[in-house]
Design an enzyme around this catalytic site. Structure first.
Site, PDB file in Angstrom:
ATOM      1  N   HIS A 138     -28.809  -7.483 -23.916  1.00 17.27           N
ATOM      2  CA  HIS A 138     -28.354  -7.915 -22.597  1.00 17.27           C
ATOM      3  C   HIS A 138     -29.293  -9.009 -22.097  1.00 17.27           C
ATOM      4  O   HIS A 138     -30.499  -8.795 -21.960  1.00 17.27           O
ATOM      5  CB  HIS A 138     -28.356  -6.737 -21.621  1.00 17.27           C
ATOM      6  CG  HIS A 138     -27.997  -7.117 -20.218  1.00 17.27           C
ATOM      7  ND1 HIS A 138     -26.753  -7.594 -19.866  1.00 17.27           N
ATOM      8  CD2 HIS A 138     -28.732  -7.108 -19.076  1.00 17.27           C
ATOM      9  CE1 HIS A 138     -26.728  -7.856 -18.576  1.00 17.27           C
ATOM     10  NE2 HIS A 138     -27.911  -7.567 -18.075  1.00 17.27           N
ATOM     11  N   GLN A 154     -33.581  -6.821 -15.471  1.00 21.45           N
ATOM     12  CA  GLN A 154     -32.629  -5.868 -14.916  1.00 21.45           C
ATOM     13  C   GLN A 154     -31.403  -6.579 -14.361  1.00 21.45           C
ATOM     14  O   GLN A 154     -31.466  -7.741 -13.964  1.00 21.45           O
ATOM     15  CB  GLN A 154     -33.296  -5.033 -13.817  1.00 21.45           C
ATOM     16  CG  GLN A 154     -34.405  -4.130 -14.303  1.00 21.45           C
ATOM     17  CD  GLN A 154     -33.912  -3.025 -15.217  1.00 21.45           C
ATOM     18  OE1 GLN A 154     -32.801  -2.519 -15.041  1.00 21.45           O
ATOM     19  NE2 GLN A 154     -34.723  -2.647 -16.204  1.00 21.45           N
ATOM     20  N   LYS A 159     -30.622 -13.647 -13.604  1.00 23.15           N
ATOM     21  CA  LYS A 159     -30.622 -14.322 -14.906  1.00 23.15           C
ATOM     22  C   LYS A 159     -29.543 -15.401 -14.985  1.00 23.15           C
ATOM     23  O   LYS A 159     -29.805 -16.538 -15.390  1.00 23.15           O
ATOM     24  CB  LYS A 159     -30.411 -13.295 -16.026  1.00 23.15           C
ATOM     25  CG  LYS A 159     -31.475 -12.217 -16.104  1.00 23.15           C
ATOM     26  CD  LYS A 159     -31.264 -11.307 -17.288  1.00 23.15           C
ATOM     27  CE  LYS A 159     -29.968 -10.516 -17.190  1.00 23.15           C
ATOM     28  NZ  LYS A 159     -29.962  -9.586 -16.059  1.00 23.15           N
ATOM     29  N   SER A 160     -28.316 -15.038 -14.581  1.00 24.83           N
ATOM     30  CA  SER A 160     -27.209 -15.995 -14.672  1.00 24.83           C
ATOM     31  C   SER A 160     -27.392 -17.152 -13.703  1.00 24.83           C
ATOM     32  O   SER A 160     -27.079 -18.303 -14.022  1.00 24.83           O
ATOM     33  CB  SER A 160     -25.883 -15.283 -14.408  1.00 24.83           C
ATOM     34  OG  SER A 160     -25.629 -14.282 -15.386  1.00 24.83           O
ATOM     35  N   ASP A 177     -24.896 -12.793 -20.455  1.00 28.03           N
ATOM     36  CA  ASP A 177     -24.661 -11.356 -20.346  1.00 28.03           C
ATOM     37  C   ASP A 177     -24.941 -10.616 -21.651  1.00 28.03           C
ATOM     38  O   ASP A 177     -25.763  -9.703 -21.684  1.00 28.03           O
ATOM     39  CB  ASP A 177     -23.232 -11.063 -19.877  1.00 28.03           C
ATOM     40  CG  ASP A 177     -23.051  -9.595 -19.519  1.00 28.03           C
ATOM     41  OD1 ASP A 177     -23.860  -9.086 -18.712  1.00 28.03           O
ATOM     42  OD2 ASP A 177     -22.131  -8.961 -20.041  1.00 28.03           O
ATOM     43  N   ARG A 243     -52.584 -14.735 -14.888  1.00 27.41           N
ATOM     44  CA  ARG A 243     -52.740 -15.978 -14.140  1.00 27.41           C
ATOM     45  C   ARG A 243     -53.333 -17.103 -14.977  1.00 27.41           C
ATOM     46  O   ARG A 243     -53.330 -18.256 -14.564  1.00 27.41           O
ATOM     47  CB  ARG A 243     -53.624 -15.738 -12.902  1.00 27.41           C
ATOM     48  CG  ARG A 243     -53.046 -14.696 -11.953  1.00 27.41           C
ATOM     49  CD  ARG A 243     -53.924 -14.505 -10.728  1.00 27.41           C
ATOM     50  NE  ARG A 243     -54.004 -15.719  -9.929  1.00 27.41           N
ATOM     51  CZ  ARG A 243     -54.692 -15.801  -8.783  1.00 27.41           C
ATOM     52  NH1 ARG A 243     -55.356 -14.744  -8.352  1.00 27.41           N
ATOM     53  NH2 ARG A 243     -54.720 -16.931  -8.114  1.00 27.41           N
TER      54      ARG A 243
END
Length: 319
Positions: A138, A154, A159-160, A177, A243
């Site tokens: 995914h 998650q 993301k999209s 997806d 960092r």
């Protein structure tokens, strides 16, 4: 489990079917190809009959020097009930004994006009890709400055939306997806989109959009090697994030360890720009330029210089 049949080779490589039409639906079970040279001498003890057989100029030249009875015997032993097919290269003339044996046993006999080494290379690459280890993850796969970046996280983390921003900035979408991943060779992961959702992007509140229709053919690509993984997660105030960039995390996909970065997401952060920089920095690292290591070396040198200055001053004060 992917199934490859002999007729797939006929369609993929435009091979000429010479004999054995009844067996074109035979299944090919492995990517290895056999050149039955020693079998032409009559030694069939270790004959790999389950492999695709390939006959070039050397094999057929030796075969033509045999007697008619020997040619019939060799042809009948090469053509077994599980042999997926025989390929003759260089457009060579096929002996009648071999044609008769293939028609009798139902073994597809095919012919290619190309050189033997080229045919072996193309067939092997095709079969290796078909039988490569496979998995699905995914996430979103994007080509950023030539680097295949797999964006994970998650559901609902963005993301999209990040992929859409990257496409607007001139990069190319591979899959959204669900990313289908095949391991080609021992260290090469190739990601593709399932046919059902190819070139499509799902944006919450907007729905499904066709990226190629909106942004043109240059905004998508069919497949891409996965070079790095960027995991998006909601910013956690209690967590310490890297960092300096000295930590190198990896994620194992099938048998390959892929470099992985964790990017915390919160309002005000332009994730698309950060991913662009991450891709460029990844390219620099492959060229031998590592900004984090350079900074660490500078810091170490500065500390050593200060220590040396303190020691010199202490010696002067003592004198």
């Amino acid at each position: 489990m992917v199934k490859v049949r002999t007729e797939d080779l006929l369609n993929q490589f435009q091979l000429e079917l010479v004999a054995g039409k009844d067996g074109i639906h035979r299944e090919i079970l492995m990517s290895e190809i056999s050149r039955p040279g020693i079998e032409m001498t009559g030694y069939f003890k270790y004959y790999p009959k389950e492999r695709l057989q390939l006959l070039g100029k050397t094999e057929l030249s030796y075969y033509s020097d045999l007697s008619h009875a020997e040619r019939m015997d060799r042809a009948e032993q090469i053509c077994t009930d599980i042999t997926p097919g025989i390929v003759v290269t260089r457009g060579l003339d096929v002996p009648e004994e071999l044609i008769e044996a293939c028609n009798a046993s139902g073994v597809p006999l095919m012919r290619s006009p190309y050189k033997t080494t080229r045919v072996i290379s193309r067939l092997t690459n095709y079969l290796e890709a078909k039988f490569a280890p496979f998995t699905a993850l995914h996430g979103v796969l994007v080509d950023v400055y030539g680097i295949g970046v797999l964006i994970t996280g998650q559901s609902g983390v963005g993301k999209s939306e990040t992929a859409l921003e990257l496409v607007k900035r001139g990069h190319r979408l591979v899959a959204d997806d669900s990313v289908e991943i095949r391991q080609e060779d021992y260290d090469r992961l190739i990601g593709t989109a399932p046919p059902l959702i190819e070139h499509l992007l799902e944006i919450r509140g907007l729905g499904i959009i066709n990226v190629m229709t909106l942004f043109g053919a240059g905004s998508v690509r069919s497949y891409k090697k996965i070079s790095m993984i960027i995991n998006l997660e909601t910013w956690d105030q209690k967590r310490q994030y890297d960092r300096l960039g000295l930590e190198e995390n990896t994620m194992k996909i099938i048998d390959v360890e892929v470099p992985k970065l964790i990017l915390p997401v919160r309002p005000g952060r332009n994730i698309a720009v950060i991913i662009e920089v991450a891709a460029m920095n990844f390219r620099l690292k492959r060229m031998g330029v590592n900004a984090a290591e350079e900074f660490s070396e500078r810091l170490t040198n500065m500390i050593q210089q200060e220590k040396s200055g303190i020691n010199v001053k202490a010696d002067l004060d003592f004198d």
